[in-house]
Design a protein around this motif. Structure first.
Motif, PDB file in Angstrom:
ATOM      1  N   UNK A 217      -0.884  10.671 -15.351  1.00 26.84           N
ATOM      2  CA  UNK A 217      -1.620   9.884 -14.356  1.00 26.84           C
ATOM      3  C   UNK A 217      -2.253   8.663 -15.027  1.00 26.84           C
ATOM      4  N   UNK A 218      -2.511   7.659 -14.261  1.00 29.07           N
ATOM      5  CA  UNK A 218      -3.251   6.516 -14.761  1.00 29.07           C
ATOM      6  C   UNK A 218      -4.119   5.954 -13.634  1.00 29.07           C
ATOM      7  N   UNK A 219      -5.092   5.173 -14.027  1.00 26.61           N
ATOM      8  CA  UNK A 219      -6.071   4.666 -13.063  1.00 26.61           C
ATOM      9  C   UNK A 219      -6.153   3.145 -13.150  1.00 26.61           C
ATOM     10  N   UNK A 220      -6.582   2.547 -12.051  1.00 28.00           N
ATOM     11  CA  UNK A 220      -6.740   1.108 -12.003  1.00 28.00           C
ATOM     12  C   UNK A 220      -7.921   0.717 -11.139  1.00 28.00           C
ATOM     13  N   UNK A 221      -8.434  -0.501 -11.351  1.00 26.25           N
ATOM     14  CA  UNK A 221      -9.552  -1.053 -10.586  1.00 26.25           C
ATOM     15  C   UNK A 221      -9.112  -2.400 -10.025  1.00 26.25           C
ATOM     16  N   UNK A 258      -1.952   6.382  -0.722  1.00 23.56           N
ATOM     17  CA  UNK A 258      -0.926   5.346  -0.560  1.00 23.56           C
ATOM     18  C   UNK A 258       0.308   5.760  -1.334  1.00 23.56           C
ATOM     19  N   UNK A 259       1.484   5.598  -0.716  1.00 19.41           N
ATOM     20  CA  UNK A 259       2.759   5.914  -1.359  1.00 19.41           C
ATOM     21  C   UNK A 259       3.590   4.642  -1.414  1.00 19.41           C
ATOM     22  N   UNK A 269       2.313   7.968  -5.927  1.00 25.75           N
ATOM     23  CA  UNK A 269       1.340   8.273  -4.876  1.00 25.75           C
ATOM     24  C   UNK A 269      -0.034   7.984  -5.474  1.00 25.75           C
ATOM     25  N   UNK A 270      -0.849   7.207  -4.775  1.00 31.55           N
ATOM     26  CA  UNK A 270      -2.147   6.792  -5.325  1.00 31.55           C
ATOM     27  C   UNK A 270      -3.266   7.174  -4.368  1.00 31.55           C
ATOM     28  N   UNK A 284      -6.330   6.125  -8.439  1.00 32.01           N
ATOM     29  CA  UNK A 284      -5.745   7.079  -9.390  1.00 32.01           C
ATOM     30  C   UNK A 284      -4.301   7.290  -8.964  1.00 32.01           C
ATOM     31  N   UNK A 285      -3.369   6.963  -9.837  1.00 33.59           N
ATOM     32  CA  UNK A 285      -1.946   6.923  -9.500  1.00 33.59           C
ATOM     33  C   UNK A 285      -1.217   8.085 -10.162  1.00 33.59           C
TER      34      UNK A 285
END
Length: 875
Positions: A217-221, A258-259, A269-270, A284-285
């Motif tokens: 998993x990874x995350x973004x802002x 969101x997909x 999928x986020x 979070x993706x």
């Protein structure tokens, strides 16, 4: 098949005819045959059920993963808000700077540049409407700063118009990405400056990384313009890039899933959560492949299990049929025992699966009994009182804690209406509350906490924190209320508010007294010089003026005592001896109508300013005398005591440990509740006008607090007043000096031409000091601040003593000046003077009591202090 079936008892088997045996055998055989066909017909539904179960399992696993992603997104959004709150609070605090509000940007720069540069922040000050900042802590003062770009100017205008803080979206400048926080500096309702602080985009990478994510998993802002601010994977590659168009259209709400395809083309999928403060989105993706992995594994397991079941089912059905009936019967008996809350013994049947279920039932029965006993124990000891009522308000259960709280036994209230525990108006309206809820479903208190007034058996009213929950029991609504007594909490909150109020008043009075002492120093000094020039003329006028100045100094000392800023001279003393000596003095001053009693324990040692303690006792005794106009008894007691942790928790400023208790009691008129709440406030008095200043109790309060002690007041109208003073007991006692010893008077000592550097920012005080020193035979050099004094010391090498005020403007206090002088000239003596005790200024420098000269001081005080320093050669 001549044997009786295994599920028939011995007596019944003996009485059964052969025809009945054949009928039972036929039925048994028919059941086995039916079981075989049933098993064959059940294979397909089982497999279908297994597929559906696997699908539900996979779907549940996917939902759990998405729930974990949503939770991580919420946590990240909260972390981002938290990471922005610290700089914002910092800017809001700086926006209240007196220097900045006064327009002294350079003074603000000198106070902040070194500190906030060391912290890693670049603080910028901009005038609204100007394109170029007027100050930045990242650049030297006076240097020309680069102009703001158009984006920054737009945010500056928005903050100036709204007069509210703001946070920018991602900004690119000179190849770097960052966001900026803005806070306005408002004076008289208008913004005069804009404070701003840049946070690099990498700052938020660290913030996102604080949340633990699962592998892969990874995350973004993403900011409000749908641009990437930070990313836990390949941040430098994606920072500043815009999110896909379908992302912008699908993430309009506050949160959701969101997909789609990520910026690097991966199907994902986020889970996203939008920040409340900034409108940014934390995402979070999860790769779509990781979500589909459980389905693939479940499919392989189903294929393997299904094949084995088809081969095994028919053979096993025949073997199981003859044993299943007895096993199920034993299991049914165990289940009946479980429903009757009895111990269940493990069943023993030919079918192991049934045995396992039986053992599980036995374990469940034992666990249920254990939990029931545990629950009863909890209900008997839980600090919250529990009352259970039905929909008619009838009490069904009343816990042991409720018995202690209300004073009723459970059997006294069980079966009665809960109104008995309520005070009006809730008592009369309670049943209407329940009826309204049952009819409308409107939730007024369900699941919420509220404070209500309860009624004890003896009629006492008490505040209660009430939580109410509901449940369905046998088709009827039941309500459970948990209550905790709030009496002690309210008392502590009231005492905390009183303490905070007294602290604020103390700071204010201390500041006023400081300035007043400077004025008194000038007045007393000029009076001394005027008296010398008049050569004995008008003695009454001079005496009255000096006495008025002395009374003003005493008033100022009382203010400083209350503000905990009185310069003290603490010495090791025996509290019993001090109180005994004070009692002897009071017998001669309070009059014959006041009987003084003492109960003193000798050896109660404290470190205290003895004269101030005796003055505090005198103030308390005078108040006691005024409260006993027709005479009475004044009692003074001294003893050692211990304040434990429970007492310290009730009074937040108290530390547990050994204390010396000094108690002063009278048999006077006492105080009302309103008077007790304001008793320690300065200038508050119940005496007639012109009969008192209202500073007696307030100065005692401040002296005790400054001495590290605690003071408590107990009073009741018509029953007298008791003041308890707790002072920390002294440890490692070696010698007790005579704290009340007075210095002998002698002729005014004069100097021998020593050269004294006087540092004083107040021109009038400096002139008086210089005149006094010159009259005493000293040569004087003067400076108005610390910087000027250092320049003089560089030029003048024959200075014999530094005489400096403590509190001075210009960025250098007297303590800082002395520290710098000691580094340059270690042998130069220093004498300090101040109108109040700024003890925090001396944390880096060792100052002895005889290096203090408290304003306002006389020429005699000054002469003797200088003589002592020069005669002892003190450094």
């Amino acid at each position: 098949m001549n044997d009786a079936p295994s599920d028939v008892g011995p007596g019944r088997a003996a009485a059964t005819s052969s025809n009945g045996e054949r009928q039972r055998e036929a039925r048994s055989w028919g059941a086995i045959s039916y079981l075989i066909f049933f098993s064959a017909g059940l294979i397909l539904p089982i497999l279908v059920f297994a597929v559906a179960l696997a699908w539900f399992y996979v779907d549940a696993e996917r939902n759990k993963a998405m729930d974990r992603a949503r939770s991580a997104a919420r946590e990240m959004a909260a972390s981002v808000d938290h990471s922005l709150s610290a700089p914002r609070i910092l800017l809001e605090t700086l926006a209240t700077s007196p220097a900045l509000r006064a327009g002294d940007v350079r003074g603000f720069y000198e106070r902040t540049s070194e500190t906030y540069t060391a912290l890693g922040y670049a603080l910028t000050v901009t005038v609204p409407g100007e394109r170029r900042p007027v100050m930045s802590t990242s650049a030297p003062w006076g240097s020309e700063l680069p102009q703001l770009d158009e984006v920054s100017q737009a945010y500056q205008r928005r903050v100036a118009d709204s007069k509210m803080p703001a946070v920018s979206n991602l900004i690119q400048r000179d190849g770097s990405y960052f966001v900026t926080e803005y806070v306005p500096v408002v004076r008289e309702g208008q913004p005069i400056y804009i404070l701003s602080l840049d946070l690099p985009a990498t700052h938020f990478v660290a913030t996102l990384s604080q949340v633990q994510l699962e592998q892969g998993w990874f995350a973004g802002l993403i900011d409000g313009d749908d641009r990437v601010i930070a990313r836990t994977q390949a941040h430098s590659t994606f920072v500043g890039r815009r999110s896909p168009p379908e992302w912008s259209a699908a993430t309009i709400g506050r949160n959701g899933m969101w997909t789609g395809r990520s910026l690097n083309g991966m199907e994902v999928v986020a889970a996203f959560e939008r920040s409340q403060d900034t409108g940014w989105t934390a995402a979070v993706t999860m790769p779509l492949s990781s979500l589909n992995a459980p389905f693939r594994r479940a499919s392989m397991v189903l294929i393997a299990i299904g094949s084995a079941l088809i081969a095994f089912a028919i053979a096993f059905a025949t073997w199981t049929g003859s044993r299943l009936s007895k096993a199920l019967s034993s299991l049914q008996s165990a289940a009946l025992q479980l429903t009757s809350h009895a111990d269940v013994s493990p069943v023993q049947t030919p079918v192991e699966e049934i045995n396992q279920v039986g053992r599980a039932l036995s374990t469940a029965a034992a666990e249920a009994l254990r939990r029931e006993a545990h629950l009863r124990s909890i209900l008997a000891t839980v600090p919250s009182a529990m009352v259970v009522i039905d929909s008619q308000g009838t009490i069904r259960s009343f816990s042991a804690t409720a018995e202690k709280l209300f004073g009723y036994k459970a059997d006294e209230v069980t079966g009665g209406n809960v109104r008995i525990l309520m005070a009006e108006p809730d008592r009369s309206a309670h049943d209407g509350y329940i009826e309204h809820y049952l009819n409308t479903g409107e939730r007024r208190i369900m699941g919420k906490s509220r404070v209500v007034t309860g009624l004890k058996k003896d009629g006492t009213r008490l505040p209660l924190e009430l939580h109410v929950g509901e449940a369905d029991f046998e088709g009827e609504k039941v309500f459970t209320g948990f209550m905790r007594d709030q009496t002690e909490k309210r008392r502590i909150e009231q005492e905390l508010r009183q303490t905070q109020k007294m602290e604020a008043i103390g700071k204010l009075t201390g500041g006023v007294a400081h300035d007043f002492n400077n004025l008194l120093t000038v007045i007393k000094g000029n009076l001394e010089m005027l008296e010398a020039k008049l050569d004995g003329q008008h003695p009454e006028l001079m005496t009255d003026a000096q006495e008025a100045a002395d009374l003003a100094a005493q008033l100022t000392a009382s203010l400083l005592a209350f503000g905990r800023q009185m310069p003290l001279n603490p010495v090791l003393s025996d509290a019993g001896q001090l109180v005994a000596a004070t009692g002897d003095l009071l017998r001669r001053t309070l009059g014959e109508t006041i009987e003084i009693k003492t109960s003193i324990t000798i050896g109660c040692r404290i470190i205290v300013d003895a004269s101030q303690l005796q003055n505090a006792l005198l103030n308390l005794s005078i108040n006691a005398r005024d409260a006993m106009p027709d005479g009475g008894i004044l009692t003074m007691e001294v003893s050692e005591t211990e304040l434990d942790q429970d007492y310290a928790e009730a009074y937040s400023e108290v530390r547990p440990g050994r204390y010396v208790l000094i108690m002063v009691s009278d048999t006077g008129t006492g105080m009302s509740t309103e008077v007790k709440e304001r008793a320690f406030e300065p200038f508050f008095t119940t005496k007639p006008q012109e009969s008192g200043t209202g500073l007696g109790l307030s100065s005692v309060y401040g002296f005790v607090k400054q001495s590290g002690g605690h003071i408590a007041l107990y009073s009741e109208e018509g029953h007298g007043t008791t003041i308890r003073i707790y002072l920390p007991a002294a440890r490692d006692v070696r010698e007790i000096g005579n704290a009340g010893e007075k210095r002998s008077k002698s002729s005014l000592p004069e100097g021998k031409g020593e050269r004294v550097l006087v540092v004083e920012d107040d021109d009038r005080v400096r002139r008086v000091t210089v005149a006094r020193l010159e009259k005493l035979g000293y040569r004087v050099v003067e400076a108005s601040n610390g910087r000027a004094a250092l320049d003089l010391l560089e030029r003048e090498r024959d200075i014999d003593l530094l005489f400096t005020d403590v509190v001075m403007p210009g960025g250098m206090s007297g303590a800082e000046l002395a520290l710098e002088v000691r580094q340059r000239q270690p042998g130069l003596p220093v004498l300090f003077t101040s109108g109040y005790a700024d003890l925090g200024a001396f944390k880096d420098i060792d100052v002895k009591n005889d290096q203090w000269l408290i304003k306002p001081y006389t020429a005699v005080d000054l002469a003797k202090r200088l003589e002592a320093i020069f005669s002892n050669g003190r450094r």
